[in-house]
Structures are given as C-alpha cells and as structure tokens.
Design an enzyme around this catalytic site. Structure first.
Site, PDB file in Angstrom:
ATOM      1  N   GLU A 227      -6.640  -7.534   1.236  1.00 10.28           N
ATOM      2  CA  GLU A 227      -5.915  -8.503   2.062  1.00 10.28           C
ATOM      3  C   GLU A 227      -5.068  -7.837   3.141  1.00 10.28           C
ATOM      4  OE1 GLU A 227      -4.751  -7.233  -0.626  1.00 10.28           O
ATOM      5  OE2 GLU A 227      -2.731  -6.718   0.012  1.00 10.28           O
TER       6      GLU A 227
ATOM      7  N   ASP B 210       4.240  -3.922  -2.159  1.00 11.13           N
ATOM      8  CA  ASP B 210       3.122  -3.907  -1.209  1.00 11.13           C
ATOM      9  C   ASP B 210       3.578  -4.341   0.192  1.00 11.13           C
ATOM     10  OD1 ASP B 210       0.469  -3.264  -0.792  1.00 11.13           O
ATOM     11  OD2 ASP B 210      -0.283  -5.277  -1.200  1.00 11.13           O
TER      12      ASP B 210
ATOM     13  N   ARG C  48      -5.702  -5.402   5.216  1.00  9.66           N
ATOM     14  CA  ARG C  48      -6.402  -5.228   6.501  1.00  9.66           C
ATOM     15  C   ARG C  48      -6.570  -6.563   7.213  1.00  9.66           C
ATOM     16  NH1 ARG C  48     -11.351  -2.438   3.501  1.00  9.66           N
ATOM     17  NH2 ARG C  48      -9.641  -2.019   2.077  1.00  9.66           N
TER      18      ARG C  48
ATOM     19  N   ASP D 235      -8.823  -8.955  -2.591  1.00  8.06           N
ATOM     20  CA  ASP D 235      -7.797  -7.929  -2.808  1.00  8.06           C
ATOM     21  C   ASP D 235      -7.712  -6.959  -1.622  1.00  8.06           C
ATOM     22  OD1 ASP D 235      -5.787  -6.620  -4.081  1.00  8.06           O
ATOM     23  OD2 ASP D 235      -7.059  -5.633  -5.579  1.00  8.06           O
TER      24      ASP D 235
ATOM     25  N   LYS E 109      -6.223  -8.623  -9.676  1.00 10.23           N
ATOM     26  CA  LYS E 109      -6.030  -7.251 -10.151  1.00 10.23           C
ATOM     27  C   LYS E 109      -5.865  -7.243 -11.670  1.00 10.23           C
ATOM     28  CE  LYS E 109      -3.598  -5.287  -6.141  1.00 10.23           C
ATOM     29  NZ  LYS E 109      -4.590  -4.246  -5.818  1.00 10.23           N
TER      30      LYS E 109
ATOM     31  N   ASP F 133       1.165  -8.615  -4.191  1.00 13.74           N
ATOM     32  CA  ASP F 133      -0.295  -8.560  -4.113  1.00 13.74           C
ATOM     33  C   ASP F 133      -0.892  -8.706  -5.507  1.00 13.74           C
ATOM     34  OD1 ASP F 133      -2.932  -8.176  -3.537  1.00 13.74           O
ATOM     35  OD2 ASP F 133      -2.754  -6.054  -2.981  1.00 13.74           O
TER      36      ASP F 133
HETATM   37  N1  BES Z   1      -2.108  -3.049  -2.001  1.00 12.98           N
HETATM   38  C1  BES Z   1      -3.376  -2.576  -2.410  1.00 12.98           C
HETATM   39  C2  BES Z   1      -3.520  -1.074  -2.335  1.00 12.98           C
HETATM   40  C3  BES Z   1      -2.642  -0.258  -3.253  1.00 12.98           C
HETATM   41  C4  BES Z   1      -3.167   0.218  -4.431  1.00 12.98           C
HETATM   42  C5  BES Z   1      -1.361   0.085  -2.904  1.00 12.98           C
HETATM   43  C6  BES Z   1      -2.398   0.993  -5.257  1.00 12.98           C
HETATM   44  C7  BES Z   1      -0.585   0.867  -3.730  1.00 12.98           C
HETATM   45  C8  BES Z   1      -1.104   1.330  -4.899  1.00 12.98           C
HETATM   46  C9  BES Z   1      -4.469  -3.188  -1.518  1.00 12.98           C
HETATM   47  O1  BES Z   1      -4.223  -4.456  -1.053  1.00 12.98           O
HETATM   48  C10 BES Z   1      -5.719  -3.260  -2.317  1.00 12.98           C
HETATM   49  O2  BES Z   1      -5.718  -3.987  -3.273  1.00 12.98           O
HETATM   50  N2  BES Z   1      -6.742  -2.528  -1.908  1.00 12.98           N
HETATM   51  C11 BES Z   1      -7.973  -2.542  -2.606  1.00 12.98           C
HETATM   52  C12 BES Z   1      -9.067  -2.549  -1.579  1.00 12.98           C
HETATM   53  C13 BES Z   1     -10.443  -2.741  -2.178  1.00 12.98           C
HETATM   54  C14 BES Z   1     -10.565  -4.123  -2.759  1.00 12.98           C
HETATM   55  C15 BES Z   1     -11.460  -2.517  -1.104  1.00 12.98           C
HETATM   56  C16 BES Z   1      -8.044  -1.280  -3.456  1.00 12.98           C
HETATM   57  O3  BES Z   1      -7.609  -0.234  -3.013  1.00 12.98           O
HETATM   58  O4  BES Z   1      -8.498  -1.385  -4.593  1.00 12.98           O
HETATM   59 ZN    ZN Z   2      -2.243  -4.992  -0.913  1.00 13.00          ZN
HETATM   60 MN    MN Z   3      -4.848  -5.950  -2.414  1.00 12.30          MN
END
Ligand code: BES
Ligand code: ZN
Ligand code: MN
Length: 518
Positions: A360, A299, A362, A358, A288, A281
């Site tokens: 993704e 991920d 969901r 990001d 990111k 991811d």
């Molecule tokens: N895979 C990440 C979530 C994550 C963050 C997992 C830290 C493990 C450790 C997910 O895909 C993500 O990036 N979520 C975003 C959502 C936001 C853009 C609404 C997040 O949590 O920042």
């Molecule tokens: Zn993710």
């Molecule tokens: Mn993500």
C-alpha cells in the site's frame, strides 16, 4: 533538557557529573582527564593502569570525588572512545549517549562535558568546523541517548530521576561561538529525531491521519510555515485514486498534507520531500500475520521524518525552499476495502492493478509523488518504510537508496556518512521493470519476491516524473529490537537526521540558479 554552553574546564565545573573521554590503548590521560586526575591524586590513572578501564568503545567507569579533593563535580565519568585511529563523530555520539545514560542510572541530574578534548582527538575532521561538529554531536547524542517513551506508564517503574541539564564547555574563548552554534544545531536535530520517535511510538489508536494533520497544522502555526490539508472529498475531486483506494478499508478519514517552507530566494525551485504515512498497516485484505504486527504503528516514519525535517529546517532558518507532501491513511481490511485484482486510477492518470493490498505504501506515494511535481522541485525525495525485502537485503544498519540521478544519490550518501544514518544504493536497471508489468492495467503494485525493494522503487519511478528523484527505503532501520548506544528499543526516528544533514549541505553548498532546471 536544558543545554548550556560556556567557557570553562571540566575540573572546575560544579555538576553532578563531568564526562571525560579516553581512547583505547592510550597509556596516558590527556586534556581534561589529566587535569582531573591530578586533583583526584591519580585515581583515574589507576583505573587505566589496573586494566579496569581500557577505553574500548562505550566502556564506562564512574569515580566519586572524595571530600577534600579539588574537583567541583560530584563524579567523574570516564567513557571509552575506542582506538584512536577509529575515532569518529559516530564513536563520539555513541560514547556520549552511553555516558549520559550511565549518569541517569546513578540518579545524577546535571553533567558537563568539554568540546575541546574530543575535538583534539578527531583530527580527521576539517579544523574549521571541528568544534562546531563536535559540539553538535555531543548535544545531539545526549538527547538521543536519554530519550524514553513513558507516557503510557501509569505506575512509575523506574525511580531514576531525569537528567535535567547538560553543560557544554569550551576552554578556548574565541571558539565559544562555534561551540554554541554546534550545540544549537545538535539540540534542533536531536529534538527532531525524538519528535519522530514519539509520533511512531504512540499507538495507532492515538496517532491517526487526523492527528498527523493536526500536528502538521501546529508545526505550521508555530513556525510560520504554510500548511494545506486535503480531506477525502477534495482528494476525490482531484482524482487521487491510489491513496483513496488504500483508505477505503478504514473508518479513519485519510488526510493529504502539504507543508511549504520558504527560506530561500523567491522563485527558487524547492526540494520536495514525500513521506509515507500509514498510521497502521494491517496489510488490508492481504492481511499480515499477527506476529510483530503491532510494529506497523510505525509505518508512518517517513511522513513523521518529513514533518520533523520541515520543523527543523525552519528552526535552523535554512536558506532554501522546501515542500513536504504527507499522504496519510490507515491500511485496514474493512468491508469496502480494495481487493487483489482491483484497478485504481492514480492522480497521474496511470492505472494500477492491485495484486497485494499490503503493498500500500507505493500506492499512496504514487499520488504523493505526482502531487509534489506541482512545485517543480529541484530535487524530489521520498522516504518510506516500504519493503520487508529491504530488511533482508541490508539488515538493520543501512537505509536503501535508489533513484534516477547519481549526483542526488551521492549527496544522500554523503549526508548519511556524516550524520550516522548511512545509506546504501541498490540498482534500478530497466530489466527489473518486466516484473511490474500488468496484463490489465498500466502497472501492477507488486513484482514478486525477487528484488522486492528494487521493484517497489521501479514502481515509484513511474510516478516520479522526469526530474531528479531519489527514494529512501527505511523499513530496515525504523524499528530497533534492542537498545543501542543512542538508539532505543522501538521507534528509532530514523531518516530525519539524514534529511536535515542533506538539506544543510545543500543550503551551504553552491547554489543552483533559480532559472536552472534539474
Ligand atoms: N510497511 C510494510 C513494509 C515493512 C515491513 C516495514 C517490515 C517495516 C518492517 C509494507 O507496506 C509492506 O507490507 N510491504 C510488503 C510488500 C509486498 C506485499 C510486495 C512486504 O514487504 O512484504
Ligand atoms: Zn506499509
Ligand atoms: Mn504493507
């Protein structure tokens, strides 16, 4: 590691080490420890008396057997279980893993441990299952604690030998069968978790969606489980616009994997598990930051846990039907990648406005949840490293759970308490849905900073159908920054032990009739 179970006593066991446990504040040694102490002329008791060893959680002392002493092992490893009132399966797991690692550090290759002694301490457990559960905890935690991921080290830094054999002793012959059953369960569950850890620790240039699909086919072949892998053209034909949207930015072909294990009565509704499988991811166009981005190779923990749960269910021959849905892709910012503002048409027909690429997980889960409903599941559970907000809400010691059915959530909480992968519920009230309303599509894929774990679950609920559904957010627990008793640094393999415990409880619990709905 070779695991043996037999009748016997620690003081008579010939091994590189025997492990005995002791509770904090107990002035006297008991069980195997006291038998050993007699042969060692009071040298264990002396450790207690001097205060050098008190039995506090995970404290270890190693005593060498001297020539002429009538103990067959080379060493005795004393490990602390903590206060008797606080003794639990979890403390036992931690103590066992700590002892096993200490044994490896001194270069010992075999060790023995008794089920009887800890079983007598853990009076909180029902007597009928105590021996089985203690044996399971001993074996499971030794496997978990001794796990190492070293395949990419070409220069051997650590000269320590590996622990090759564990002997589980039962002094009471009639209970041997129970100890054997527990040990086997512990081995299967422990190996399921290390399988997940391996899949997550391997880098994303090795573990691609194609790799996961091949792994699923391998599990299916070995276990006689049905496996279907949909490739991009098949996904296009079905209209899986959400996962295909995420896959657009990557050169790695996405795979949509379905496994079907049938251990229950024909026609009985299955449990359906959906696991987020983003093999890397990057965030996509909503890239990111560089710090810790390498952790995003994990991920895919949800998908790996689901795959490992199917494998374990089959090895345990659980009498239930189980379907696993594993949507797998990378999330990359290639030239054809989806952009903020793009609208995707999901498999359900619902349209999604992509606010942040990001978010993704969901998106791929939306199609996964929709597809899983083809199997008319009795319960639908998704598991995902979904939100950073989950880390903020719960820290690193709880899995988040949300859903539409308190009974199912209760089952997951119970399973979590029992296996040590604890689960904490967050609310999913209708007020939160306001945050994911879109001006241009049926729903948008982010709901702002407030309640990020909740709005993610609210999004998922729109694709979960009308049946019983729960969502597990493992973003706070899938990766550990530090080594703990039975959790290594890096991928923790979280989720699979919870899923197996949940399935075992279901398989042993009252059976809903095949005709019964949810
Ligand atoms: N895979 C990440 C979530 C994550 C963050 C997992 C830290 C493990 C450790 C997910 O895909 C993500 O990036 N979520 C975003 C959502 C936001 C853009 C609404 C997040 O949590 O920042
Ligand atoms: Zn993710
Ligand atoms: Mn993500």
């Amino acid at each position: 590691m070779d695991i043996r179970v037999r009748t016997g006593h620690v003081e008579e066991e010939a091994a590189d080490a025997v492990v005995v446990m002791h509770c904090e504040g107990e002035p006297r040694l008991t069980g195997g420890a006291s038998a050993l102490d007699t042969q060692l002329k009071g040298r264990l008791a002396a450790l207690l008396k001097s205060g050098e060893f008190t039995g506090k959680p995970n404290q270890v002392s190693i005593v060498h057997v001297a020539p002429g002493e009538r103990v067959h092992a080379k060493r005795v490893v004393l490990v602390g279980l903590g206060k008797p009132k606080e003794a639990s399966l979890e403390k036992l797991r931690q103590a066992t893993a700590t002892a096993a690692k200490a044994i490896r550090t001194v270069g010992a290759e075999s060790f023995a441990v008794s089920v009887q002694d800890p079983a007598q301490l853990l009076t909180g457990l029902p007597a009928a299952s105590r021996v089985r559960e203690v044996a399971q905890a001993l074996v499971e935690s030794a496997i978990l604690g001794l796990y190492q991921f070293t395949v990419y080290h070409t220069e051997q830094k650590d000269t320590a030998k590996d622990v090759r054999r564990m002997t589980v002793l039962m002094s009471d012959p009639p209970a041997l069968a129970q100890a054997q059953q527990g040990a086997r369960q512990g081995q299967i569950v422990g190996e399921a978790a290390t399988y997940v850890r391996d899949l997550c620790n391997h880098p994303a240039n090795v573990v691609t969606p194609t790799y996961i699909a091949n792994e699923a086919k391998k599990v299916a072949r070995e276990r006689g489980v049905r496996c279907t892998v949909l490739d991009r053209p098949q996904m296009e034909r079905l209209g899986m616009g959400a996962i295909l949207g995420v896959a657009r930015g990557s050169h790695e072909p996405p795979k949509f994997i379905i496994l079907e294990y049938r251990g229950g009565p024909r026609g009985e509704r299955p449990v359906a598990l959906v696991g987020k499988t983003i093999t890397f991811d990057s965030g996509g166009i909503s890239l990111k930051p560089a710090d810790n981005m390498e952790q995003m190779k994990a991920d895919m923990t949800g998908g790996a846990a689901v795959l490992a749960a199917v494998r374990a269910a089959s090895r345990l021959r659980l009498p239930l039907n189980l379907v696993a849905v594993i949507p797998a892709t990378e999330n990359m910012p290639g030239g054809r990648a989806i952009k903020p503002g793009d609208v995707l048409r999901s498999l359900s027909g619902k349209t999604i406005e992509v606010i942040n690429t990001d978010a993704e997980g969901r998106l791929i889960l939306a199609d996964g949840l929709t597809y899983a409903q083809r199997f008319k599941p009795a319960a639908l559970i998704d598991i995902a490293t979904l939100t950073g907000a989950c880390v903020v809400a719960l820290g690193n010691h709880a899995i988040g759970v949300l859903g539409n059915n308190e009974r199912l959530i209760g089952e997951l909480k119970d399973a979590g308490e029992r296996c040590g992968e604890r689960v904490w519920q967050l609310p999913l009230w209708e007020e939160y849905y306001e945050q994911i309303k879109s001006d241009v599509a049926d729903v948008k894929n982010t709901g702002g900073r407030a309640g990020g774990t909740i709005t993610a679950a609210a999004f998922l609920s729109k694709f979960a159908g009308d049946g019983v559904w729960a969502h597990l957010d493992i973003a706070s627990t899938d990766w550990s920054e530090r080594e703990r008793a039975y959790i290594p640094k890096g991928a923790t393999g979280v989720g699979v032990r919870l899923l197996i415990q949940f399935l075992c409880n279901r398989a042993n619990g009252p059976r809903p009739s095949a005709a019964q709905g949810h």
